[in-house]
Design a protein around this motif. Structure first.
Motif, PDB file in Angstrom:
ATOM      1  N   UNK A  68      11.536   4.582  -6.994  1.00  0.00           N
ATOM      2  CA  UNK A  68      11.093   5.066  -5.677  1.00  0.00           C
ATOM      3  C   UNK A  68       9.597   5.328  -5.635  1.00  0.00           C
ATOM      4  N   UNK A  69       9.019   5.693  -6.784  1.00  0.00           N
ATOM      5  CA  UNK A  69       7.599   6.025  -6.845  1.00  0.00           C
ATOM      6  C   UNK A  69       6.717   4.809  -7.072  1.00  0.00           C
ATOM      7  N   UNK A  70       7.339   3.661  -7.410  1.00  0.00           N
ATOM      8  CA  UNK A  70       6.534   2.484  -7.736  1.00  0.00           C
ATOM      9  C   UNK A  70       6.023   1.781  -6.483  1.00  0.00           C
ATOM     10  N   UNK A  71       5.123   0.821  -6.724  1.00  0.00           N
ATOM     11  CA  UNK A  71       4.662  -0.036  -5.634  1.00  0.00           C
ATOM     12  C   UNK A  71       5.580  -1.258  -5.585  1.00  0.00           C
TER      13      UNK A  71
ATOM     14  N   UNK B 236       0.822  -1.215   0.000  1.00  0.00           N
ATOM     15  CA  UNK B 236       0.000   0.000   0.000  1.00  0.00           C
ATOM     16  C   UNK B 236       0.855   1.264   0.000  1.00  0.00           C
ATOM     17  N   UNK B 237       2.162   1.108   0.192  1.00  0.00           N
ATOM     18  CA  UNK B 237       3.070   2.261   0.208  1.00  0.00           C
ATOM     19  C   UNK B 237       3.981   2.204  -1.009  1.00  0.00           C
ATOM     20  N   UNK B 238       4.488   3.369  -1.414  1.00  0.00           N
ATOM     21  CA  UNK B 238       5.472   3.374  -2.498  1.00  0.00           C
ATOM     22  C   UNK B 238       6.793   2.806  -1.968  1.00  0.00           C
TER      23      UNK B 238
END
Ligand SMILES: Nc1ncnc2c1ncn2[C@@H]1O[C@H](COP(=O)(O)OP(=O)(O)OP(=O)(O)O)[C@@H](O)[C@H]1O
Ligand SMILES: [Mg+2]
Length: 257
Positions: free
Chosen positions: A139-142, A99-101
């Motif tokens: 860094x922005x991905x799941x 649920x977090x990047x």
């Protein structure tokens, strides 16, 4: 290190049982400051439990864990949180939150326990990610979008982001192909050296153990049955070690089915 300095980390007479079954049976093990110790041993022998007791996720039934000579077994609250800052941990399954990047996973402790401002936490996470070869786009991905090897890199970045004094790696290469595993081993060696920290790793993978260990200890039936320099593992003269490193069915270790 002088002879008088206490070990950085030490398990003394640690016992742990679950539902009446003895897992650790008076474990004695010490790791000098700045050294890298690898614990080997069969599945279910209590390797992960050994680490979980050190970081305070589980309590021993008896015995103690010492950090810098101080018994930390019964610390609670703020004292336990302060101690946790000294620890970094790469879990056996990468244990990332989908649920977090990626960067929020790496910065999880900074954001939640240490109350570091979001922009600073992000900058530190990006730096840790770059040290393990992952760029800002990742860094922005799941985490769920990443390969197993990349997830291990993220776990490694999370373990080093707060510059711990003691770092634990539980099966860092399990499930990876041999080349990716070797990249992870190199990253582990590089990060441990850079931070100058004390490292305790668990692995079944002898190539990994040889690469990351100064010393190797074998856990069997709740105790350490052999310990020595990684360079001596092939001439241990110990039947448990010989059976384990050669993967033989015959020997003192009875295989579980
Ligand atoms: N929280 C728990 N509650 C009950 N039993 C547990 C718990 N944690 C571990 N155990 C049991 O303790 C034993 C040792 O577990 P542990 O996870 O330490 O093994 P391991 O040596 O890390 O094995 P593997 O190589 O498969 O990861 C196992 O029998 C496991 O089922
Ligand atoms: Mg385990």
């Amino acid at each position: 290190m002088t002879d008088e300095a206490p070990p950085k980390l030490e398990w003394r007479g640690v016992k742990k049982r679950f539902q009446g079954r003895v897992v650790l049976d008076g474990l004695d093990l010490a790791v000098p400051r700045g050294r890298s110790l690898v614990i080997i041993g069969g599945s279910g022998q209590g390797k992960s439990v050994t680490i979980k007791i050190a970081i305070g996720l589980l309590r021993p039934d008896a015995g103690e864990v010492r950090v810098d000579g101080r018994d930390v077994t019964r610390l609670r609250g703020a004292e336990r949180r302060d101690l946790s800052r000294e620890f970094g941990m790469l879990f056996q399954s990468a244990a990332l939150f989908d649920s977090l990047t990626v960067w929020e996973n790496v910065a999880f402790r900074l954001l939640n326990a240490d109350r570091v401002p979001r922009a600073e936490a992000r900058a530190r996470a990006l730096e840790a990610l770059s040290r393990v070869g992952l760029g800002p786009n990742v860094a922005q991905q799941s985490p769920g979008e990443l390969s197993g090897g990349m997830q291990k890199r993220v776990g490694l970045a999370r373990a080093v982001v707060s510059q711990p004094e003691i770092i634990f790696f539980d099966e860092p290469t399990t499930g990876l192909d041999p080349i990716t595993a070797d990249v992870i081993n190199d990253l582990i060696v590089e990060q441990v050296r850079r931070l100058g920290c004390t490292a305790v790793s668990i692995t079944h993978d002898m190539a990994s153990a040889r690469k990351i260990a100064d010393e190797i200890a074998m856990l069997h039936e709740g105790r350490i049955v052999w310990r020595g320099a990684a360079a001596d593992i092939d001439r241990s003269g110990n039947p448990y070690v010989e059976q384990f490193i050669n993967g033989r069915a015959d020997g003192p270790i009875k295989g579980a089915v």
